[in-house]
Scaffold this motif. Structure first.
Motif, PDB file in Angstrom:
ATOM      1  N   ARG A  44      20.413  13.244 -69.188  1.00 28.02           N
ATOM      2  CA  ARG A  44      20.930  13.858 -70.400  1.00 28.02           C
ATOM      3  C   ARG A  44      21.821  15.047 -70.084  1.00 28.02           C
ATOM      4  O   ARG A  44      21.568  15.786 -69.134  1.00 28.02           O
ATOM      5  CB  ARG A  44      19.769  14.293 -71.300  1.00 28.02           C
ATOM      6  N   GLN A  45      22.852  15.206 -70.914  1.00 29.89           N
ATOM      7  CA  GLN A  45      23.730  16.360 -70.807  1.00 29.89           C
ATOM      8  C   GLN A  45      23.226  17.476 -71.728  1.00 29.89           C
ATOM      9  O   GLN A  45      22.830  17.219 -72.871  1.00 29.89           O
ATOM     10  CB  GLN A  45      25.155  15.996 -71.227  1.00 29.89           C
ATOM     11  N   TYR A  46      23.218  18.677 -71.228  1.00 32.67           N
ATOM     12  CA  TYR A  46      22.787  19.842 -72.004  1.00 32.67           C
ATOM     13  C   TYR A  46      23.910  20.873 -72.030  1.00 32.67           C
ATOM     14  O   TYR A  46      24.738  20.941 -71.116  1.00 32.67           O
ATOM     15  CB  TYR A  46      21.548  20.494 -71.390  1.00 32.67           C
ATOM     16  N   LYS A  47      23.892  21.689 -73.104  1.00 34.43           N
ATOM     17  CA  LYS A  47      24.788  22.837 -73.178  1.00 34.43           C
ATOM     18  C   LYS A  47      23.946  24.092 -73.366  1.00 34.43           C
ATOM     19  O   LYS A  47      22.960  24.067 -74.100  1.00 34.43           O
ATOM     20  CB  LYS A  47      25.778  22.688 -74.338  1.00 34.43           C
ATOM     21  N   SER A  48      24.331  25.141 -72.693  1.00 34.00           N
ATOM     22  CA  SER A  48      23.638  26.418 -72.864  1.00 34.00           C
ATOM     23  C   SER A  48      24.635  27.450 -73.393  1.00 34.00           C
ATOM     24  O   SER A  48      25.838  27.355 -73.140  1.00 34.00           O
ATOM     25  CB  SER A  48      23.041  26.904 -71.543  1.00 34.00           C
TER      26      SER A  48
ATOM     27  N   GLU B 155      23.830  18.698 -66.403  1.00 32.01           N
ATOM     28  CA  GLU B 155      23.085  17.448 -66.544  1.00 32.01           C
ATOM     29  C   GLU B 155      21.698  17.614 -65.953  1.00 32.01           C
ATOM     30  O   GLU B 155      21.529  18.186 -64.873  1.00 32.01           O
ATOM     31  CB  GLU B 155      23.822  16.311 -65.841  1.00 32.01           C
TER      32      GLU B 155
ATOM     33  N   LYS C  41      21.231  21.511 -78.902  1.00 30.83           N
ATOM     34  CA  LYS C  41      20.241  20.627 -78.305  1.00 30.83           C
ATOM     35  C   LYS C  41      19.889  19.466 -79.227  1.00 30.83           C
ATOM     36  O   LYS C  41      19.820  18.316 -78.797  1.00 30.83           O
ATOM     37  CB  LYS C  41      18.971  21.401 -77.944  1.00 30.83           C
TER      38      LYS C  41
ATOM     39  N   GLU D  84      27.881  23.552 -69.545  1.00 30.32           N
ATOM     40  CA  GLU D  84      27.273  22.242 -69.675  1.00 30.32           C
ATOM     41  C   GLU D  84      26.709  21.806 -68.332  1.00 30.32           C
ATOM     42  O   GLU D  84      27.289  22.071 -67.275  1.00 30.32           O
ATOM     43  CB  GLU D  84      28.316  21.227 -70.165  1.00 30.32           C
TER      44      GLU D  84
END
Length: 263
Positions: free
Chosen positions: A250-254, A246, A204, A244
């Protein structure tokens, strides 16, 4: 500002704890350090700041070995936030935070009104002004952690070094701290090195990542490349799934842990 570790290594007697540590970060970058318990993450922070001496290698601040930089100058530029422990002294939160101005004071100088104003501003940034009169000995671990972060901010550092800053915090305050670190990097170009147990937190806020592993060489590089399913499996012995998505702009990764490898 550029901070660099070149070929860092440390051992306790014959037991090698750290070896072949190499990284560099510049203004506004955030490097997250990941690794299993006992792998040497806290030792890394202490060695790179000179609190423990590298057995080999060196730490460099703007190209100068930190051993050649006067201590007061170094601690004006670098602020360290250790893991929160039970407070031993009955200082109020405001007094504790104001102590963060010590690197800017003379040997026998008392904090000024401006120093106290800086402390109040730092507490407001961390959302803990309500704690200003509370004794540190009466605080929860999470409250004390927030106070220590505010104390570091009062020094107006160029780089923050934080040892598991979110570990003792609840879900909301973990996000508050991550947002503060990100905001300081984005708006004030303060760089940060953060030890964390949470790969998702590292993805993050991290622009870079360093993974420490007992049985393999350290891995350093862009956070979104270094924090991979394969590297998490090798480092923690856990199979994870990284997805991943959006949200907003913003792009997020979990990171979802699936199972312990070999269990």
């Amino acid at each position: 500002m550029t901070f660099q570790v070149r070929d860092g290594g440390f051992s306790y007697d014959s037991r090698v704890v750290l070896d072949n540590i190499n990284f560099e970060i510049s203004d506004g970058e955030i490097m997250c350090v990941l690794g299993s318990n006992g792998v040497g993450k806290t030792t890394l922070l202490k060695c790179m700041m000179g609190l423990q001496k590298w057995r080999k290698g060196e730490s460099l601040l703007d190209g100068t070995n930190i051993a050649r930089i006067p201590q007061k100058e170094f601690w004006r530029r670098i602020a360290y936030v250790p893991q929160a422990k039970n407070a031993a002294f009955s200082f109020s939160a405001l007094d504790m935070v104001t102590m963060g101005r010590s690197a800017h004071l003379g040997t026998f100088s008392e904090p000024t009104k401006e120093d106290e104003e800086r402390a109040v501003e730092a507490m407001e940034t961390c959302g803990i002004l309500r704690l200003k009169d509370k004794l540190c000995t009466k605080m929860s671990g999470g409250e004390l952690q927030m106070v220590l972060i505010a104390r570091a901010l009062t020094a107006n550092p160029e780089m923050l070094v934080l040892d598991e800053p979110e570990s003792n915090l609840d879900f909301k305050n973990q996000l508050v701290i991550l947002n503060i670190i990100e905001k300081l990097a984005r708006e004030k170009h303060i760089s940060a090195i953060v030890n964390t147990h949470f790969p998702a937190h590292a993805m993050k806020i991290g622009t870079k990542a360093l993974i420490l592993n007992r049985t393999a060489a350290p891995i350093f590089g862009p956070a979104r490349e270094v924090i991979s399913e394969e590297n998490m499996k090798k480092t923690f012995g856990v199979q994870v799934h990284i997805s991943e998505f959006e949200f907003g702009e913003r792009q997020y990764k979990s990171v979802t842990p699936l199972y312990v490898v070999g269990a």
